[in-house]
Write an enzyme that holds these catalytic residues in place. Structure first.
Site, PDB file in Angstrom:
ATOM      1  N   LYS A  10       0.993  -0.844  -0.177  1.00  0.00           N
ATOM      2  CA  LYS A  10      -0.484  -0.366  -0.047  1.00  0.00           C
ATOM      3  C   LYS A  10       0.808   1.500  -0.030  1.00  0.00           C
ATOM      4  O   LYS A  10       0.443   2.563  -0.761  1.00  0.00           O
ATOM      5  CB  LYS A  10      -0.658  -0.248   1.053  1.00  0.00           C
ATOM      6  CG  LYS A  10      -0.237  -0.303   2.659  1.00  0.00           C
ATOM      7  CD  LYS A  10      -1.401  -0.408   3.377  1.00  0.00           C
ATOM      8  CE  LYS A  10      -0.743  -0.572   5.224  1.00  0.00           C
ATOM      9  NZ  LYS A  10       0.418  -0.902   4.958  1.00  0.00           N
ATOM     10  N   ARG A  85      -4.879   1.956  13.229  1.00  0.00           N
ATOM     11  CA  ARG A  85      -4.771   0.718  13.082  1.00  0.00           C
ATOM     12  C   ARG A  85      -5.083  -0.296  14.122  1.00  0.00           C
ATOM     13  O   ARG A  85      -5.544  -0.869  14.557  1.00  0.00           O
ATOM     14  CB  ARG A  85      -3.207   0.619  14.208  1.00  0.00           C
ATOM     15  CG  ARG A  85      -1.825   0.871  12.868  1.00  0.00           C
ATOM     16  CD  ARG A  85      -1.691  -0.354  11.558  1.00  0.00           C
ATOM     17  NE  ARG A  85      -1.574  -1.306  12.498  1.00  0.00           N
ATOM     18  CZ  ARG A  85      -0.403  -1.973  12.632  1.00  0.00           C
ATOM     19  NH1 ARG A  85       0.520  -1.014  11.481  1.00  0.00           N
ATOM     20  NH2 ARG A  85       0.473  -3.277  12.650  1.00  0.00           N
ATOM     21  N   ARG A 124      13.287  -9.617   2.622  1.00  0.00           N
ATOM     22  CA  ARG A 124      14.491  -8.547   3.225  1.00  0.00           C
ATOM     23  C   ARG A 124      14.827  -8.487   3.626  1.00  0.00           C
ATOM     24  O   ARG A 124      15.661  -9.408   4.385  1.00  0.00           O
ATOM     25  CB  ARG A 124      13.556  -7.487   4.000  1.00  0.00           C
ATOM     26  CG  ARG A 124      13.521  -5.877   4.001  1.00  0.00           C
ATOM     27  CD  ARG A 124      12.259  -5.290   3.939  1.00  0.00           C
ATOM     28  NE  ARG A 124      12.098  -5.205   5.937  1.00  0.00           N
ATOM     29  CZ  ARG A 124      12.176  -4.342   6.073  1.00  0.00           C
ATOM     30  NH1 ARG A 124      12.928  -2.732   5.455  1.00  0.00           N
ATOM     31  NH2 ARG A 124      12.546  -4.100   7.574  1.00  0.00           N
ATOM     32  N   ARG A 157      16.646  -8.836   9.046  1.00  0.00           N
ATOM     33  CA  ARG A 157      16.630  -8.283  10.640  1.00  0.00           C
ATOM     34  C   ARG A 157      15.656  -9.424  11.455  1.00  0.00           C
ATOM     35  O   ARG A 157      14.878 -10.302  10.636  1.00  0.00           O
ATOM     36  CB  ARG A 157      16.090  -7.218  10.651  1.00  0.00           C
ATOM     37  CG  ARG A 157      17.021  -5.907  10.075  1.00  0.00           C
ATOM     38  CD  ARG A 157      15.483  -4.102  10.626  1.00  0.00           C
ATOM     39  NE  ARG A 157      14.187  -5.019  10.578  1.00  0.00           N
ATOM     40  CZ  ARG A 157      13.436  -3.740  10.681  1.00  0.00           C
ATOM     41  NH1 ARG A 157      14.126  -2.834  10.914  1.00  0.00           N
ATOM     42  NH2 ARG A 157      12.069  -4.388  10.917  1.00  0.00           N
ATOM     43  N   ARG A 168       3.992 -10.794  13.547  1.00  0.00           N
ATOM     44  CA  ARG A 168       3.498  -9.148  13.191  1.00  0.00           C
ATOM     45  C   ARG A 168       1.590  -9.438  12.561  1.00  0.00           C
ATOM     46  O   ARG A 168       1.173  -8.763  12.719  1.00  0.00           O
ATOM     47  CB  ARG A 168       4.370  -8.716  12.062  1.00  0.00           C
ATOM     48  CG  ARG A 168       5.376  -8.365  12.699  1.00  0.00           C
ATOM     49  CD  ARG A 168       6.413  -8.138  11.675  1.00  0.00           C
ATOM     50  NE  ARG A 168       6.198  -6.564  11.458  1.00  0.00           N
ATOM     51  CZ  ARG A 168       7.013  -6.660   9.947  1.00  0.00           C
ATOM     52  NH1 ARG A 168       8.183  -7.597   9.722  1.00  0.00           N
ATOM     53  NH2 ARG A 168       6.873  -5.740   9.049  1.00  0.00           N
TER      54      ARG A 168
END
Ligand SMILES: [Zn+2]
Length: 213
Positions: A10, A85, A124, A157, A168
């Site tokens: 998004k 959120r 990532r 990470r 998450r």
């Protein structure tokens, strides 16, 4: 308003469409960092809270949004990117928009299946030296494990490990289910298929957003 889990794409779409429509892209994460850097009263308050390792409470986030929506460049429209959120933030936003004489044209929810989100997020890689970001799925470096910019070593990470990513995503889903109901009840919610070519997704968003005006 663009809603969707981390990794749904998004932010990329919001950036491009904000430029196309000549409206600001309003993302609370960026705004928090800017307010802290600028040392505004809310920024200082947010910094104190974050320094203690706590989550920034809804009223601080909503205060930032209120400051931002009152800026002259937001009077003709804006894209909210990843805000609200929580249901509490959504209700506060309803009150704020009423006060400003504004209303939401559309709430677009970016749908991407969980395995694809996990694939994107856990792909990532960051450079140890210059912090450049790569993605082994969508934006791989030219040489595996090596930064294109500075030749530094790439690493993953802890936040991007598969187990953490799944966690998450579960937290996000728990928080947003009541949010989606809130906007569905008001007839504002459209689902956007967040998989497939970027240009196709952008066309879908254009149709959904302009159809609502
Ligand atoms: Zn580098």
């Amino acid at each position: 308003m663009f809603l969707g889990p981390p990794g749904a794409g998004k932010g990329t779409q919001a950036r491009q469409l904000a430029r196309e429509w000549g409206v600001p892209q309003i993302a609370t994460g960026d705004m928090l960092r800017e307010a802290v850097a600028a040392g505004t009263p809310l920024g200082r308050q947010a910094k104190r809270i974050m320094d203690e390792g706590a989550l920034v409470p809804d009223d601080v986030i909503v205060g930032l949004i209120a400051e931002r929506l009152r800026q002259p460049d937001a009077t003709a429209g804006f894209i909210l990117d990843g805000f609200p959120r929580t249901l509490g933030q959504a209700e506060a936003l309803d009150r704020l928009l009423k006060e400003l004489g504004q209303k939401l044209d559309a709430v677009l929810y970016f749908e991407v299946a969980e395995p694809e989100l996990v694939r994107r997020l856990s792909g990532r890689r960051l450079c140890r030296q210059c912090q450049s970001a790569f993605n082994v799925v969508s934006a791989p470096p030219q040489r595996e494990g090596v930064c294109d910019r500075c030749g530094g070593q790439l690493y993953q990470r802890d936040d991007d490990s598969e187990a953490t990513v799944r966690n998450r995503l579960q937290v996000y889903e728990r928080q947003t289910t009541p949010l989606l109901d809130h906007y569905r009840d008001r007839g504002l919610l459209s689902a956007i298929d967040g998989e497939g070519p970027i240009d196709t997704i952008r066309d879908t968003i254009r149709r959904a957003a302009t159809g609502a005006r």
